[in-house]
Design an enzyme around this catalytic site. Structure first.
Site, PDB file in Angstrom:
ATOM      1  N   ASN A  73      25.152  53.985  28.591  1.00  0.00           N
ATOM      2  CA  ASN A  73      26.582  54.164  28.518  1.00  0.00           C
ATOM      3  C   ASN A  73      27.288  54.968  29.555  1.00  0.00           C
ATOM      4  O   ASN A  73      28.238  54.432  30.291  1.00  0.00           O
ATOM      5  CB  ASN A  73      26.917  54.633  27.253  1.00  0.00           C
ATOM      6  N   ARG A 403      28.785  35.323  29.087  1.00  0.00           N
ATOM      7  CA  ARG A 403      27.431  35.813  29.281  1.00  0.00           C
ATOM      8  C   ARG A 403      26.528  35.252  28.431  1.00  0.00           C
ATOM      9  O   ARG A 403      26.829  34.627  27.160  1.00  0.00           O
ATOM     10  CB  ARG A 403      27.461  37.364  28.707  1.00  0.00           C
ATOM     11  N   ARG A 433      31.271  41.396  34.129  1.00  0.00           N
ATOM     12  CA  ARG A 433      30.625  42.597  34.888  1.00  0.00           C
ATOM     13  C   ARG A 433      29.192  42.776  34.601  1.00  0.00           C
ATOM     14  O   ARG A 433      28.797  42.901  33.359  1.00  0.00           O
ATOM     15  CB  ARG A 433      31.339  43.701  34.546  1.00  0.00           C
ATOM     16  N   HIS A 463      37.568  35.016  28.912  1.00  0.00           N
ATOM     17  CA  HIS A 463      36.762  35.581  28.215  1.00  0.00           C
ATOM     18  C   HIS A 463      36.626  35.027  26.637  1.00  0.00           C
ATOM     19  O   HIS A 463      35.969  35.566  25.923  1.00  0.00           O
ATOM     20  CB  HIS A 463      37.428  37.246  27.912  1.00  0.00           C
ATOM     21  N   TYR A 496      24.425  41.814  18.172  1.00  0.00           N
ATOM     22  CA  TYR A 496      25.524  42.325  17.913  1.00  0.00           C
ATOM     23  C   TYR A 496      25.979  41.716  16.702  1.00  0.00           C
ATOM     24  O   TYR A 496      25.438  40.380  16.332  1.00  0.00           O
ATOM     25  CB  TYR A 496      26.616  41.742  19.302  1.00  0.00           C
ATOM     26  N   ARG A 592      35.056  50.410  16.831  1.00  0.00           N
ATOM     27  CA  ARG A 592      33.842  50.878  17.183  1.00  0.00           C
ATOM     28  C   ARG A 592      33.931  51.912  18.546  1.00  0.00           C
ATOM     29  O   ARG A 592      33.376  52.987  18.371  1.00  0.00           O
ATOM     30  CB  ARG A 592      32.971  49.727  17.870  1.00  0.00           C
ATOM     31  N   HIS A 620      30.830  44.273  17.064  1.00  0.00           N
ATOM     32  CA  HIS A 620      31.610  43.536  18.029  1.00  0.00           C
ATOM     33  C   HIS A 620      32.658  42.624  17.648  1.00  0.00           C
ATOM     34  O   HIS A 620      33.169  42.211  18.504  1.00  0.00           O
ATOM     35  CB  HIS A 620      30.223  42.637  18.827  1.00  0.00           C
TER      36      HIS A 620
END
Length: 721
Positions: A73, A403, A433, A463, A496, A592, A620
């Site tokens: 992270n 993704r 990314r 997205h 997730y 979160r 998530h």
């Protein structure tokens, strides 16, 4: 933890002797004092992750996992967020952010916050986790602790596997200081010629791309590892034959890895490929140095790199603790991990053999809501697409790809659909990314097999998470839609927590079809019937729901707002929530990560309660619920409440009308706000406090409860069959 409080947040009656409540001015929701800096809030989040690494209630390897997550992270934080702040300073951008601070001021605050935090991270690993692992037979050994036989084995390994890929680079006349690539581990060495007495600095890059960072050594009763740098250091005479080794020490460089694609780019893929080639050449934003390094060698490295001292972090222990992932994956120690969880097939999709479940039939009978990883991604989302491919009446399949993973069947299914002559569209977001290269490869494969691939607008990231299946039924067509909160990624669907809604709601079907047409065609964004779509309506839609709830509260109706998301940053939305709190509306927020909102401030946010839940699965999902007496409006979708989501991305959030599906979302909210296992509460001073269970022997746990709930439903479905 981070305390962003200022004196201006105190009630005036407490600050001014003799002041009364009537004298207290109503706080201004737009005051920068009531907006927490985004970067500082992110550090608070990673500190919560680190707290789990130190939590003795966690299984040992789960603690090691959280220590590794903290490290990875932090790497990404420096490469993206800290890099962005440095870029502003270098470009002399002095504009103040929503919190009233300049980028330069934020960098100083980050340094003050991160230095002790990285020190705590090293101490937890060095003094706590590694000794406990050694007791369990998993040990990182110093080179001098090894037996002669083990050293001989490592010497042979060095000679045949490591030495051939090492390239020592000396600095001197005609030999400039070498380029240090992003996140590489490097050994700095001071070398002296015994004849001429000349001293030079040399750099040796550790080849962690081709050799394990932690090398396993042969042993009968333990699993012993030696850091790669220790092996290289022990054999420096092979790299610098005939020279005297005066000093050595490890260092690591982090560079700016962010980039932008110009709005004018006429070929997004080609422009992105060019930027990816330049990523490793970004400006330096952090230098990590072994705390045991001599001052002379440290000065040499810092001066040669040309960095400010506030970019330099002295690390007491191993550098790059993402290497801990190797220990997490050591075989034979499952007892030190959480019990494995196997996702179940939702009862609504259990008709007959799981492999042949009729997802379309279940959707026609009513909406189906799945909750990953409790519900199986394979027997729900992947089965949905597989059925669409096999169904002769399906005319078109359209899907967004942000993704994905190599082990997912979704994109190969699109290829098969295209080969069958179905209209097949993949809206691939190349700019996801750190997944850019994988998405470029998938896009090329899809294009080569006949799938219509669209890359979206250069200025916007797509997205949204949705799949549209168009099926011929009689003289008409029906839209079968999946809208998710997470990516179509088989691996992360097991890690997730995300919701997915399967629906044949005609209005949602039309909205999703319209969104695809706008993205693949050439049209101005239009209005949508049910869906909230960014960048042209999501923020307004959510703010309108907040304002409707305020109006209902003022009319005497029972109201409540409950939100669950990854981050809340958008200033306009935060101010709307402040106004709702000032009106008296109870507000619960489960976030979160980043939270730029201040809770519990008199006259401003007294009715706002903020919780953060961290656990074995990464929270998530995004849920937005507005209660007005018996009316309950619930949305779910891909967007967090951040400017980037609301202004710079294509996001899709849809209302959930099916009562059973809505009840499931509300139940998840209820459990999230009752969690006592991995929850933190946001204090009014801006700090976070770990929630202590009311009954320590029986704490409530969001994720444990949901695993038990879904397992019980699966057992009941088995009995019915």
């Amino acid at each position: 933890m981070h305390d962003d409080a200022t004196s201006s947040t105190m009630p005036a009656s407490a600050a001014v002797p003799g002041a009364t409540v009537a004298d207290v001015p109503t706080p201004d929701p737009g005051d920068p004092a009531f907006f927490v800096n985004r970067e500082l809030s992110w550090v608070d989040f990673d500190e919560r992750v680190l707290e789990l690494a130190g939590d003795e209630r966690q299984p040992l390897l789960e603690r090691v996992k959280f220590a590794a997550i903290f490290a990875s992270n932090l790497d990404e934080f420096f490469m993206i967020r800290v890099a962005g702040l440095h870029a502003k300073v270098w470009n002399e951008v002095r504009r103040r952010g929503p919190d009233g601070r300049t980028a330069d001021e934020v960098l100083d605050l980050l340094r003050a916050q991160l230095e002790p935090l990285t020190g705590a991270h090293s101490r937890i690993v060095r003094d706590d986790l590694l000794p406990l692992l050694a007791e369990e037979g998993v040990r990182i050994a110093r080179y001098e602790e090894l037996s002669d036989a083990q050293r001989a084995e490592l010497a042979d390994r060095f000679q045949h596997r490591i030495y051939p890929v090492l390239t020592p680079l000396a600095v001197g006349l005609g030999r400039p200081f070498p380029y240090i690539s992003n996140l590489s581990l490097n050994l700095g060495v001071l070398v002296r010629d015994p004849d001429t007495r000349q001293t030079v600095f040399a750099r040796v890059k550790l080849p962690t791309e081709v050799v394990d960072r932690l090398e396993r050594v042969p042993t009968d009763d333990e699993q012993v590892f030696v850091p790669l740098e220790a092996i290289v250091e022990a054999h420096l005479d092979r790299l610098f034959p005939g020279m005297e080794i005066l000093d050595r020490g490890m260092f690591r460089v982090t560079r700016d890895a962010d980039f932008e694609i110009s709005d004018e780019a006429d070929d997004v893929k080609r422009a992105l490929e060019a930027q990816l080639r330049n990523r490793r050449f970004g400006e330096i934003v952090r230098v990590e140095i072994d705390a045991d390094m001599s001052e002379a060698l440290r000065t040499e490295i810092v001066e040669q790199l040309g960095v400010e001292e506030r970019m330099v972090y002295d690390i007491d222990g191993l550098l790059d603790l993402t290497a801990l992932w190797q220990l997490v994956k050591v075989p034979g120690h499952n007892d030190l991990l959480d019990d494995p969880w196997r996702p179940v097939t939702p009862p609504r999709l259990r008709e007959g053999d799981d492999e042949q479940a009729d997802v379309f039939g279940a959707m026609r009978r009513g909406d189906v809501l799945v909750h990953h990883p409790y519900d199986s991604f394979e027997t729900s989302v992947e089965r949905f697409v597989e059925q669409a491919v096999a169904d002769r009446d399906v005319l078109a399949i359209k899907m967004t790809v942000y993704r994905t993973s190599a082990d997912s069947t979704l994109l190969p299914s699109l290829v098969r659909a295209s080969e069958q002559g179905k209209q097949t569209v993949a809206l691939v977001e190349l700019k996801a990314r750190f997944d850019e290269q994988a998405n470029i490869r998938w896009a090329q494969l899809l294009e080569d097999t006949g799938v219509h691939v669209v890359y979206g607008h250069p200025a916007l990231k797509t997205h949204a998470k949705c799949i549209l299946v168009v099926r011929r039924e009689g003289e008409r067509v029906r839209h079968y839609v999946h809208v998710g909160t997470g990516n179509y990624h088989a691996k992360t669907a097991r890690l997730y927590t995300d919701f997915g809604l399967f629906t044949t709601d005609p209005a949602i079907g039309r909205d999703v079809a319209e969104m695809f047409n706008q993205l693949t065609g050439f049209a101005k964004p239009g209005r949508f019937d049910r869906a909230l779509v960014a960048p042209n309506g999501l923020r307004d839609g959510l703010v309108e729901e907040i304002e409707r709830t305020v109006a209902a509260h003022r009319a005497g109706r029972r109201t409540r707002i409950r939100l669950k998301m990854n981050s809340i940053v958008d200033r306009v939305s935060i101010q709307a929530l402040y106004r709702a709190s000032q009106a008296g509306v109870p507000i619960e927020i489960n976030v979160r990560g980043i939270c730029c909102l201040r809770a519990g401030i008199p006259g401003l946010s007294e009715t706002i309660r903020v919780r953060s839940v961290l656990g074995r699965f990464l929270e998530h999902s995004r849920i937005y619920a507005f209660e007005r007496d018996e009316e309950s409006v619930v949305y779910m979708g891909s967007a967090d409440i951040m400017e980037r989501n609301l202004d710079n991305r294509v996001e899709l959030v849809v209302p959930v009308h099916d009562e059973a599906a809505k009840a499931q979302l509300i139940d998840a909210l209820d459990r999230a706000f009752c969690d006592e296992v991995g929850s933190w509460e946001l204090r009014s001073d801006g700090g976070w406090e770990r929630v202590r269970p009311a009954d320590p022997e029986h704490p409530r746990g969001l994720q444990r409860e949901l695993m038990e709930l879904h397992a019980r439903r699966a057992r009941e479905a088995d009995l019915e069959e």
